[in-house]
Scaffold this motif. Structure first.
Motif, PDB file in Angstrom:
ATOM      1  N   ARG A 305      -4.443   2.573   6.753  1.00  0.00           N
ATOM      2  CA  ARG A 305      -4.225   3.833   6.045  1.00  0.00           C
ATOM      3  C   ARG A 305      -3.134   4.677   6.726  1.00  0.00           C
ATOM      4  O   ARG A 305      -2.270   5.256   6.057  1.00  0.00           O
ATOM      5  CB  ARG A 305      -5.529   4.634   5.979  1.00  0.00           C
ATOM      6  N   GLN A 308       0.149   3.097   5.995  1.00  0.00           N
ATOM      7  CA  GLN A 308       0.528   3.353   4.602  1.00  0.00           C
ATOM      8  C   GLN A 308       1.115   4.754   4.443  1.00  0.00           C
ATOM      9  O   GLN A 308       2.161   4.935   3.799  1.00  0.00           O
ATOM     10  CB  GLN A 308      -0.684   3.190   3.694  1.00  0.00           C
ATOM     11  N   HIS A 482       3.397   0.488  -8.648  1.00  0.00           N
ATOM     12  CA  HIS A 482       2.369   0.476  -7.599  1.00  0.00           C
ATOM     13  C   HIS A 482       1.492   1.722  -7.764  1.00  0.00           C
ATOM     14  O   HIS A 482       1.326   2.508  -6.829  1.00  0.00           O
ATOM     15  CB  HIS A 482       3.010   0.451  -6.207  1.00  0.00           C
ATOM     16  N   ARG A 483       0.926   1.846  -8.942  1.00  0.00           N
ATOM     17  CA  ARG A 483       0.163   3.054  -9.254  1.00  0.00           C
ATOM     18  C   ARG A 483      -1.081   3.178  -8.377  1.00  0.00           C
ATOM     19  O   ARG A 483      -1.385   4.255  -7.858  1.00  0.00           O
ATOM     20  CB  ARG A 483      -0.228   3.061 -10.727  1.00  0.00           C
ATOM     21  N   ASP A 484      -1.837   2.082  -8.191  1.00  0.00           N
ATOM     22  CA  ASP A 484      -3.044   2.143  -7.370  1.00  0.00           C
ATOM     23  C   ASP A 484      -2.697   2.516  -5.929  1.00  0.00           C
ATOM     24  O   ASP A 484      -3.388   3.322  -5.305  1.00  0.00           O
ATOM     25  CB  ASP A 484      -3.771   0.794  -7.396  1.00  0.00           C
ATOM     26  N   TRP A 485      -1.651   1.912  -5.396  1.00  0.00           N
ATOM     27  CA  TRP A 485      -1.211   2.232  -4.036  1.00  0.00           C
ATOM     28  C   TRP A 485      -0.850   3.708  -3.939  1.00  0.00           C
ATOM     29  O   TRP A 485      -1.223   4.392  -2.978  1.00  0.00           O
ATOM     30  CB  TRP A 485       0.009   1.373  -3.699  1.00  0.00           C
ATOM     31  N   SER A 486      -0.159   4.218  -4.938  1.00  0.00           N
ATOM     32  CA  SER A 486       0.265   5.619  -4.937  1.00  0.00           C
ATOM     33  C   SER A 486      -0.928   6.551  -5.054  1.00  0.00           C
ATOM     34  O   SER A 486      -0.990   7.592  -4.373  1.00  0.00           O
ATOM     35  CB  SER A 486       1.241   5.872  -6.095  1.00  0.00           C
ATOM     36  N   MET A 487      -1.906   6.203  -5.901  1.00  0.00           N
ATOM     37  CA  MET A 487      -3.073   7.060  -6.074  1.00  0.00           C
ATOM     38  C   MET A 487      -3.912   7.122  -4.797  1.00  0.00           C
ATOM     39  O   MET A 487      -4.474   8.158  -4.457  1.00  0.00           O
ATOM     40  CB  MET A 487      -3.929   6.551  -7.243  1.00  0.00           C
ATOM     41  N   THR A 488      -3.992   5.989  -4.080  1.00  0.00           N
ATOM     42  CA  THR A 488      -4.699   5.992  -2.802  1.00  0.00           C
ATOM     43  C   THR A 488      -4.025   6.938  -1.814  1.00  0.00           C
ATOM     44  O   THR A 488      -4.682   7.700  -1.099  1.00  0.00           O
ATOM     45  CB  THR A 488      -4.741   4.573  -2.205  1.00  0.00           C
TER      46      THR A 488
END
Length: 510
Positions: A305, A308, A482-488
């Motif tokens: 995390r 990231q 990379h929507r999921d990556w961005s939302m995380t």
């Protein structure tokens, strides 16, 4: 002043609970630290740019040479002492007083060493003023012992708001001192006045924040144990900065003090960005990854995390700044400093490695890999000294490029060690940072396409258009592909639950 807790809860083994606490602690750290650094660095950058019109590059170069050894203790020693205090949990009045007096004794010795070092440095560089500047700069270390105990307590309690107050008020006071001095009969002392005032004011605010002032209590065993741990951390951290000081000296001996000033001016922009967006992440490593305070099973999550989030910020910042470096220097500074544009672009290329290499020291300190860290840092120093000396026969920019080569080698050597210590698979780390790297490549392509259409345009217009196009390309790619990556990543930045999260994490750490 709050005494340390006697109950020590076991680290949470629930990944979901750990994720929530990490997100809330991260949000708290980022909100206050970014606000602090934007305000603080905005103030210092404005003052810095103004001073470039009043002082020549030689003055900046002389100041940069003067702080070579002083910065070791202003930055490295202070950080090492804070880390040692947090790890040893030295928060009682007796312990904090013992830390203060132990540090003050060491500080007085350092001031004497700096006075002698200044005479040698003045002779070696044929700059007599260094023999006067060095002792005065060394005196700015006197407030540092006062700042360490309360700073460690605020870090333990995740009191980032107090850190923001300290930074902003200190920057305002230091900037005012610099502006007053630059219009005085002694304008060449403006940078020294800024440093001394800022450090003193910040130390006083920290002491006021936790309502602690040093008393006359002292325990030799506590002081000795503290200095032993702080010394090991300081050795690792200070050796890790040898390669930067080595670059300063090689540039000074090869190209003169003015070249050091040009390099320092360029590195100032990079330092501000690191302090604003990357350092807040770094501040969490020792607390969250300490062997005493964090379950080993949670390190993988924390490592991925934090990597990231550092990639999310570092890649567009350094990639974007590299693309607009020449335009930014042309807009912000006078023509005298035009060469800093190329230097800034090269420094930003090195910054692209920061998600994988910037936190090496903090992570190894957290897991107490001191001996290996020292070995790596010595290798950095030897390697950069060889590379920089070999490239010095070409140009100043070639010497700076040695930092890019160093970062590439550091990545190859240290990432495998961190993966093993954190229990993280290489694929997990790649998935954590790769979207940001791809988005940066897309941003670079978009900016290049518009750049070739703007030949001959005014630097300000070029700068604004590049920023707009680059930001749109970077954010658009991530949100589309990379929507999921961005939302995380966005969830990690939400301020909701910030206060509770900070308290919850502080309790777990305590």
């Amino acid at each position: 002043m709050t005494e340390p807790r006697s109950d020590t809860p076991a680290p949470d083994q629930n990944p979901e609970g750990s994720e929530k606490r990490l997100a809330r602690a991260f949000g708290s750290a980022m909100i206050w630290n970014v606000a602090n650094n934007i305000a603080t660095n905005g103030i210092t950058l404005a003052v810095f740019i103004f001073l470039t019109y009043k002082l020549n590059a030689t003055v900046f170069g002389i100041f940069a040479l003067g702080v070579i050894i002083v910065d070791f203790f202003n930055l490295q020693a202070r950080s090492a002492c804070i880390d040692a205090t947090v790890q040893r949990r030295l928060y009682s009045r007796l312990e904090m007083d013992s830390i203060f007096w132990a540090m003050m004794a060491v500080t007085l010795v350092v001031i004497v060493i700096c006075a002698f070092f200044g005479s040698w440095l003045a002779s070696a560089n044929n700059e007599p003023s260094l023999s006067l500047i060095m002792p005065v700069l060394a005196l700015t270390l006197l407030p540092i012992p006062l700042s360490v105990p309360p700073n460690a307590m605020m870090l333990r309690d995740f009191d980032f708001r107090g850190g923001a107050i300290r930074g902003i008020v200190g920057a305002l006071a230091g900037g005012a001192a610099a502006l007053i001095t630059v219009f005085s009969p002694f304008p060449e002392w403006a940078l020294v006045a800024q440093r001394g005032t800022q450090v003193t004011v910040q130390s006083l605010i920290l002491a006021l924040r936790v309502r602690w002032w040093p008393g006359l209590q002292f325990s030799l065993p506590i002081a000795a144990g503290f200095l032993k741990d702080a010394g090991r951390i300081f050795a690792a951290q200070s050796i890790s900065s040898f390669h930067l000081r080595s670059i300063d000296l090689i540039v000074a001996f090869s190209f003169g003090a003015a070249a050091v000033g040009l390099m320092r001016i360029a590195s100032r922009f990079v330092d501000i960005l690191n302090g604003t967006f990357i350092a807040p992440i770094s501040s969490l490593w020792v607390v969250l990854l300490s062997e005493k305070n964090q379950a080993a099973g949670n390190r993988d999550l924390i490592y991925r995390r934090l990597s990231q989030m550092s990639a999310l910020f570092a890649m567009p910042i350094f990639g974007g700044l590299a693309l607009v470096a020449h335009d930014l220097i042309a807009v912000a500074l006078s023509d005298e400093y035009a060469q800093s544009g190329g230097i800034l672009a090269i420094l930003c290329l090195a910054g692209l490695f920061s998600p994988l290499t910037y936190f090496r020291n903090a992570a190894m300190i957290a897991v107490k890999r001191f001996n290996l860290l020292i070995a790596y840092c010595l290798f950095d120093f030897v390697l950069i000294s060889v590379l920089a000396n070999l490239l010095a026969k070409y140009s100043l920019e070639a010497v700076i490029f040695s930092l890019v080569l160093l970062e590439a080698i550091r990545m190859l050597l240290t990432v495998p060690v961190l993966l093993r210590d954190m229990g993280t698979k290489l694929s997990g780390l790649i998935l954590a940072v790769l979207p940001a790297y791809i988005a940066t490549a897309v941003m670079g392509g978009a900016v290049w396409l518009v750049d070739i259409q703007m030949a001959g345009w005014e630097p300000l217009m070029r700068l604004l258009i590049k920023i707009a196009v680059g930001g749109f390309a970077y954010a658009g790619y991530l949100l589309i592909f990379h929507r999921d990556w961005s939302m995380t990543a966005i969830a990690m930045l939400k301020p909701s639950g910030q206060k509770a999260g900070a308290a919850e994490t502080a309790e777990a750490v305590a």
